[in-house]
Every structure is written in structure tokens, then in C-alpha cells.
Design a protein around this motif. Structure first.
Motif, PDB file in Angstrom:
ATOM      1  N   LEU A 168     -55.028   8.518 -14.016  1.00 31.95           N
ATOM      2  CA  LEU A 168     -56.356   8.008 -14.706  1.00 31.95           C
ATOM      3  C   LEU A 168     -57.333   8.829 -13.810  1.00 31.95           C
ATOM      4  N   ALA A 169     -58.617   9.023 -14.340  1.00 34.64           N
ATOM      5  CA  ALA A 169     -59.634   9.703 -14.048  1.00 34.64           C
ATOM      6  C   ALA A 169     -60.592   8.708 -14.465  1.00 34.64           C
ATOM      7  N   VAL A 170     -61.447   8.210 -13.557  1.00 36.00           N
ATOM      8  CA  VAL A 170     -62.776   7.309 -13.778  1.00 36.00           C
ATOM      9  C   VAL A 170     -63.960   8.011 -12.831  1.00 36.00           C
ATOM     10  N   LEU A 209     -56.854   9.848 -19.384  1.00 31.10           N
ATOM     11  CA  LEU A 209     -55.601   9.470 -19.271  1.00 31.10           C
ATOM     12  C   LEU A 209     -54.377  10.167 -19.759  1.00 31.10           C
ATOM     13  N   VAL A 210     -53.595  10.398 -18.732  1.00 31.22           N
ATOM     14  CA  VAL A 210     -52.617  11.355 -19.059  1.00 31.22           C
ATOM     15  C   VAL A 210     -51.072  10.483 -18.623  1.00 31.22           C
ATOM     16  N   LEU A 211     -50.141  10.528 -19.800  1.00 30.39           N
ATOM     17  CA  LEU A 211     -48.947   9.969 -19.492  1.00 30.39           C
ATOM     18  C   LEU A 211     -47.807  10.867 -19.167  1.00 30.39           C
ATOM     19  N   MET A 212     -47.059  10.572 -18.323  1.00 26.87           N
ATOM     20  CA  MET A 212     -46.230  11.778 -17.525  1.00 26.87           C
ATOM     21  C   MET A 212     -44.857  11.043 -17.363  1.00 26.87           C
ATOM     22  N   PHE A 264     -52.620  16.584 -10.564  1.00 26.28           N
ATOM     23  CA  PHE A 264     -54.048  16.634 -10.306  1.00 26.28           C
ATOM     24  C   PHE A 264     -54.956  17.563 -11.614  1.00 26.28           C
ATOM     25  N   GLN A 265     -54.176  18.669 -11.339  1.00 27.31           N
ATOM     26  CA  GLN A 265     -54.959  19.765 -12.345  1.00 27.31           C
ATOM     27  C   GLN A 265     -54.902  19.433 -13.985  1.00 27.31           C
ATOM     28  N   THR A 266     -53.796  18.776 -14.136  1.00 24.46           N
ATOM     29  CA  THR A 266     -53.473  18.391 -15.538  1.00 24.46           C
ATOM     30  C   THR A 266     -54.693  17.084 -16.002  1.00 24.46           C
ATOM     31  N   VAL A 267     -54.615  16.389 -14.994  1.00 26.20           N
ATOM     32  CA  VAL A 267     -55.751  15.290 -15.217  1.00 26.20           C
ATOM     33  C   VAL A 267     -57.343  15.773 -15.519  1.00 26.20           C
ATOM     34  N   MET A 268     -57.519  16.702 -14.275  1.00 19.04           N
ATOM     35  CA  MET A 268     -58.753  17.349 -14.358  1.00 19.04           C
ATOM     36  C   MET A 268     -59.020  17.871 -15.629  1.00 19.04           C
ATOM     37  N   ASP A 269     -58.083  18.687 -16.168  1.00 21.10           N
ATOM     38  CA  ASP A 269     -58.420  19.550 -17.338  1.00 21.10           C
ATOM     39  C   ASP A 269     -58.515  18.463 -18.424  1.00 21.10           C
TER      40      ASP A 269
END
Length: 61
Positions: free
Chosen positions: A15-17, A26-29, A39-44
Motif C-alpha cells: 500500500l501507499a498512503v 494498492l498492489v497485490l503480489m 517499491f517502484q511498482t507501488v510508486m508507479d
């Protein structure tokens, strides 16, 4: 899909808040992915609307 006997399938939630705890992304992996590589995937995935900020160029007296 083959799964070893006794193996569990897991999922990680990244998550990024913002400062007010509002969800930005929100990214599920899969559970076997190393957290630091995400980190880069969530920031993108973060999308922030641009806001026009009114500024005053006069010096305060």
C-alpha cells in the motif's frame, strides 16, 4: 498449478498512503516476491491529481 505438499499459497498487499492515511495505491503480489523489489511498482501505481496553487509574489511587509 502444482503445489508442494504442506505449502501455503500466500499474497502480499503493498500500500501507499498519504499523510492523512488516504489510500493512494494498492498492489497485490505473490507471497514469494521480495518486498524491496516492489517499491517502484507501488510508486508507479500512485496517481496524484495536479492542483493549481495560487502564489503571491509580493514580499510581506
Amino acid at each position: 498449478m502444482a503445489v508442494a505438499k504442506g505449502a501455503l499459497l500466500t499474497t502480499k498487499v503493498h500500500l501507499a498512503v498519504d499523510g492523512r492515511d488516504l489510500l493512494l495505491a494498492l498492489v497485490l503480489m505473490p507471497g514469494n516476491v521480495i518486498d524491496s523489489t516492489m517499491f517502484q511498482t507501488v510508486m508507479d501505481a500512485v496517481r496524484i491529481a495536479s492542483v493549481m496553487i495560487r502564489t503571491c509574489w509580493r514580499w510581506a511587509r
